[in-house]
Design a protein around this motif. Structure first.
Motif: not given
Length: 53
Positions: A38-39, A41-42, A45
């Motif tokens: 999740d990190i 991906k952030q 982005e």
């Protein structure tokens, strides 16, 4: 136990990276392989948004 033997036991490279080179690579791509998904991906982005400006 000496340092080199410990590296071999842990299956780690005996070659060390230049810290300046590592930092430059990090500045270009701050997503490290051991980050949680999740990190990653952030961060990807955010990078994409900066590149599209």
């Amino acid at each position: 136990m000496d340092f080199q033997a410990e590296l071999k036991k842990l299956n780690l490279s005996e070659t060390f990276l230049n810290p300046d080179e590592v930092y430059e690579q990090y500045k270009q791509d701050p997503v490290l392989p051991w980050f949680p998904e999740d990190i990653k991906k952030q961060l990807q982005e955010v990078k994409a948004k900066k590149e599209n400006k």
